[in-house]
Motif scaffolding. Structure first.
Motif, PDB file in Angstrom:
ATOM      1  N   TYR A 308      -1.415  25.515  15.340  1.00  0.00           N
ATOM      2  CA  TYR A 308      -1.951  24.151  15.294  1.00  0.00           C
ATOM      3  C   TYR A 308      -1.466  23.340  16.501  1.00  0.00           C
ATOM      4  CZ  TYR A 308      -1.562  19.209  13.870  1.00  0.00           C
ATOM      5  OH  TYR A 308      -1.578  17.834  13.845  1.00  0.00           O
ATOM      6  N   ARG A 311      -3.376  24.443  19.573  1.00  0.00           N
ATOM      7  CA  ARG A 311      -4.794  24.081  19.562  1.00  0.00           C
ATOM      8  C   ARG A 311      -5.022  22.573  19.671  1.00  0.00           C
ATOM      9  NH1 ARG A 311      -8.853  23.374  21.064  1.00  0.00           N
ATOM     10  NH2 ARG A 311     -10.923  23.566  20.092  1.00  0.00           N
ATOM     11  N   VAL A 312      -4.308  21.796  18.875  1.00  0.00           N
ATOM     12  CA  VAL A 312      -4.589  20.368  18.770  1.00  0.00           C
ATOM     13  C   VAL A 312      -3.817  19.553  19.800  1.00  0.00           C
ATOM     14  CG1 VAL A 312      -4.433  18.341  17.257  1.00  0.00           C
ATOM     15  CG2 VAL A 312      -5.227  20.534  16.347  1.00  0.00           C
ATOM     16  N   ASN A 343     -11.638  28.567   9.750  1.00  0.00           N
ATOM     17  CA  ASN A 343     -11.234  27.300  10.371  1.00  0.00           C
ATOM     18  C   ASN A 343     -12.177  26.800  11.458  1.00  0.00           C
ATOM     19  OD1 ASN A 343      -9.039  27.234   8.667  1.00  0.00           O
ATOM     20  ND2 ASN A 343      -7.628  28.135  10.144  1.00  0.00           N
ATOM     21  N   SER A 348     -13.991  17.598   7.306  1.00  0.00           N
ATOM     22  CA  SER A 348     -12.751  17.733   6.553  1.00  0.00           C
ATOM     23  C   SER A 348     -13.013  18.344   5.183  1.00  0.00           C
ATOM     24  CB  SER A 348     -12.109  16.351   6.384  1.00  0.00           C
ATOM     25  OG  SER A 348     -12.870  15.579   5.470  1.00  0.00           O
ATOM     26  N   LEU A 354     -14.432  15.549  11.423  1.00  0.00           N
ATOM     27  CA  LEU A 354     -13.070  15.630  11.959  1.00  0.00           C
ATOM     28  C   LEU A 354     -13.065  15.179  13.412  1.00  0.00           C
ATOM     29  CD1 LEU A 354     -12.104  19.044  10.381  1.00  0.00           C
ATOM     30  CD2 LEU A 354     -10.953  16.873   9.923  1.00  0.00           C
ATOM     31  N   THR A 358     -10.463  21.953  15.958  1.00  0.00           N
ATOM     32  CA  THR A 358     -10.116  22.816  14.831  1.00  0.00           C
ATOM     33  C   THR A 358      -9.977  24.245  15.345  1.00  0.00           C
ATOM     34  OG1 THR A 358     -12.455  23.021  14.211  1.00  0.00           O
ATOM     35  CG2 THR A 358     -11.191  21.285  13.129  1.00  0.00           C
ATOM     36  N   GLU A 482      -2.898  26.685   8.980  1.00  0.00           N
ATOM     37  CA  GLU A 482      -3.595  25.977  10.053  1.00  0.00           C
ATOM     38  C   GLU A 482      -4.733  25.135   9.492  1.00  0.00           C
ATOM     39  OE1 GLU A 482      -4.722  28.574  13.253  1.00  0.00           O
ATOM     40  OE2 GLU A 482      -2.685  29.309  13.535  1.00  0.00           O
ATOM     41  N   TYR A 486      -5.340  21.203  10.047  1.00  0.00           N
ATOM     42  CA  TYR A 486      -6.582  20.661  10.607  1.00  0.00           C
ATOM     43  C   TYR A 486      -7.247  19.682   9.644  1.00  0.00           C
ATOM     44  CZ  TYR A 486      -6.473  24.582  13.970  1.00  0.00           C
ATOM     45  OH  TYR A 486      -6.136  25.495  14.947  1.00  0.00           O
ATOM     46  N   SER A 490     -10.456  26.002   4.302  1.00  0.00           N
ATOM     47  CA  SER A 490     -10.513  27.310   4.967  1.00  0.00           C
ATOM     48  C   SER A 490     -11.283  28.353   4.161  1.00  0.00           C
ATOM     49  CB  SER A 490      -9.091  27.829   5.216  1.00  0.00           C
ATOM     50  OG  SER A 490      -8.409  27.007   6.125  1.00  0.00           O
TER      51      SER A 490
END
Length: 535
Positions: A308, A311-312, A343, A348, A354, A358, A482, A486, A490
């Motif tokens: 996470y 990625r974010v 993912n 959301s 979102l 993600t 994750e 996010y 999932s």
């Protein structure tokens, strides 16, 4: 104090533009897990980042979400379902009730039935219609009904026995032809893996397989060559399969997490009941590690937090999975589906759009092959990716020189990706090669590696059923973690459905039975129809 997400964003902005990020302290980032060990010391973090990530785990209620899953709560909100693949392998340590039954008890009953059938196929008690043992088993499925068992059969190939196991997934007729061209239909068992028994690709392949079998053994004996991994008893029986040869599973098992269910029958035919129970034992051990270990010492939790973070907050869109063991060659494809179907969402868990990134783009190939393919991009491309390097300590061969070279490459790539090569070191290497002037300057620039690529190193003790079960369960839980971070669900996959729906609409048009289409689509379909026209 700012919310943890805002603090992580600020920390990420600072580190993502910094060159030569120091290595974090190794304390707490190198530890063992069931069946292997984990080294997270090459990530782009420092003490403050790690502390903030752990605080973020609390603010996002990671432990509470994990506990809700194990308790059988309906955490798959969009489909109003529990998520209990852990119950398939003994991962639930206390009695729970879902839809009026204990999931673990139901799973154990189905497991016993499935493994008894698999062993009977292996030892010849269940035979082909001509009275001889089956020599080959074909699993006919797609997605989660194919990728997990296919990956596991390949990974454990050196320990398989009994009938040879094959897989047909793609609706492309070449897939069926290539698999069956050297098989004898009279000694082949086909497993049709479709929960609803309506999946387009699977049922088309199943009908083709049925015709192939019927031509060889006669219509009256077709049922002896089939079993179904499904819950649609009516459709299974209409196909000609005895309901006693139908092995089901509940809707709290998602397709991409179903390898532990009767979807794994092909694997059980390859490794036997003892091997399959070892696979489940490894997964259950990881389940307990995930359920009980503190976040700071919990492999799935830490890998999820760091994934996470990359990625974010660092903005890295890619996630490369590089197994340094040829037998794990299908692992990247398996994780690609497990991760990206879980993912790769834009809304959301409660349905709102979102704002941030993600799931990552997952890709990979075995090392060292991958080093001669896309590692150039990993090392010197203008984008960065999280890299997982997965090795096996004890091989199943006696070629020590080969294994030493393989592991040396794994460690070398971990160091090179994280540390890179400075301009000074590159210039020195170019000078040592005898270059001068403009050629020297060009070579020095080309040979500079920025480094600062985050790397996870994972070593399995050996590649057996237990360690493989632990590895797969680790990634299942990492993906779940994750997804919570996010803020998404999932366990659904609405993005998969649109293409399926459109394909059903296009199919009759491609057959020429509809003219209700625009010129653009009409032209494309006419080009496709050229290969369908019989002359």
């Amino acid at each position: 104090m700012k919310p943890t997400a805002s603090r992580l964003t600020a920390l990420g902005n600072a580190l993502s533009t910094k060159e030569g990020v120091p290595l974090p302290e190794s304390k707490g980032l190198q530890f063992e897990f069931p069946g292997g060990c984990l080294d997270l010391t090459r990530h782009l973090i420092n003490e403050e980042v790690f502390k903030t990530l752990l605080e973020h785990a609390v603010s996002r209620q990671l432990c509470e979400s994990r506990d809700a899953m194990f308790a059988g709560e309906r955490i798959n909100a969009s489909e109003n379902r529990a998520v209990l693949h852990v119950a398939l392998r003994g991962g639930v340590q206390h009695s729970i009730e879902v839809d009026g039954e204990d999931p673990a008890e139901y799973a154990a009953e189905q497991l016993d039935r499935m493994l008894a059938f698999a062993d009977a196929v292996r030892n010849g008690k269940i035979q082909a219609s001509n009275g001889v043992p089956f020599t080959d088993v074909i699993n006919i499925g797609i997605g989660g009904s194919d990728l997990g068992p296919r990956m596991a059969v390949e990974a454990l190939r050196s320990t398989t026995s009994g009938p040879k196991v094959h897989f047909v997934a793609n609706v492309d007729g070449h897939d069926f032809e290539l698999v069956t061209r050297e098989l004898d239909p009279q000694t082949t068992l086909c497993l049709v893996a479709s929960k609803t028994f309506t999946t387009l690709e699977t049922m088309m392949n199943a009908r083709t397989a049925r015709a192939w079998i019927a031509e060889a053994v006669g219509e009256d004996h077709v049922g002896s060559h089939f079993a179904a991994l499904s819950t649609n008893a009516g459709a299974v029986q209409a196909f000609g399969i005895d309901p006693e040869r139908m092995f089901g599973f509940r809707d709290w098992v998602g397709g991409r997490f179903s390898m532990w269910s009767p979807i794994g029958l092909s694997l059980a035919c390859a490794i036997g009941s003892e091997g399959f129970r070892e696979l489940l034992a490894g997964a259950a051990a990881m389940d307990q590690h995930f359920a009980q270990a503190p976040v700071a010492q919990n492999a799935p939790m830490l890998m999820g937090l760091l994934g996470y973070w990359c990625r974010v907050h660092l903005g890295f869109a890619g996630h490369a999975v590089i197994p340094y063991d040829r037998r794990l060659g299908r692992l990247p494809a398996y994780l690609q589906q497990a991760d990206m179907e879980s993912n790769g969402k834009r809304v959301s868990a409660s349905g709102e759009p979102l704002a941030g990134p993600t799931g990552a783009l997952v890709f990979g190939e075995p090392g060292t092959d991958a080093q001669h393919a896309f590692f150039q991009w990993l090392h010197q491309g203008t984008d960065r990716a999280l890299v997982d390097l997965i090795g096996v300590v004890h091989p199943d061969h006696d070629h020590d020189e080969h294994h030493r070279a393989l592991l040396a490459n794994l460690v070398a790539q971990a160091e090179a990706l994280r540390h890179g090569r400075s301009p000074e070191a590159a210039r020195a290497a170019a000078m040592e090669a005898g270059l001068q002037g403009d050629a020297l300057e060009l070579a020095a620039a080309s040979m500079t590696f920025p480094g600062d690529r985050p790397v996870t190193v994972m070593l399995l003790d050996r590649l057996d059923a237990y360690c493989l079960g632990s590895l797969v369960a680790l990634h299942e839980h990492r993906i779940f973690v994750e997804g919570i971070l996010y803020g998404l669900n999932s366990f659904d996959q609405p993005g998969v459905e649109l293409g399926k729906t459109l394909a059903k609409t296009i199919l009759p048009q491609l057959s020429g039975s509809s003219s209700d289409m625009d010129d653009r689509l009409c032209w494309l379909l006419q080009q496709c129809q050229k290969g369908l026209t019989k002359t």
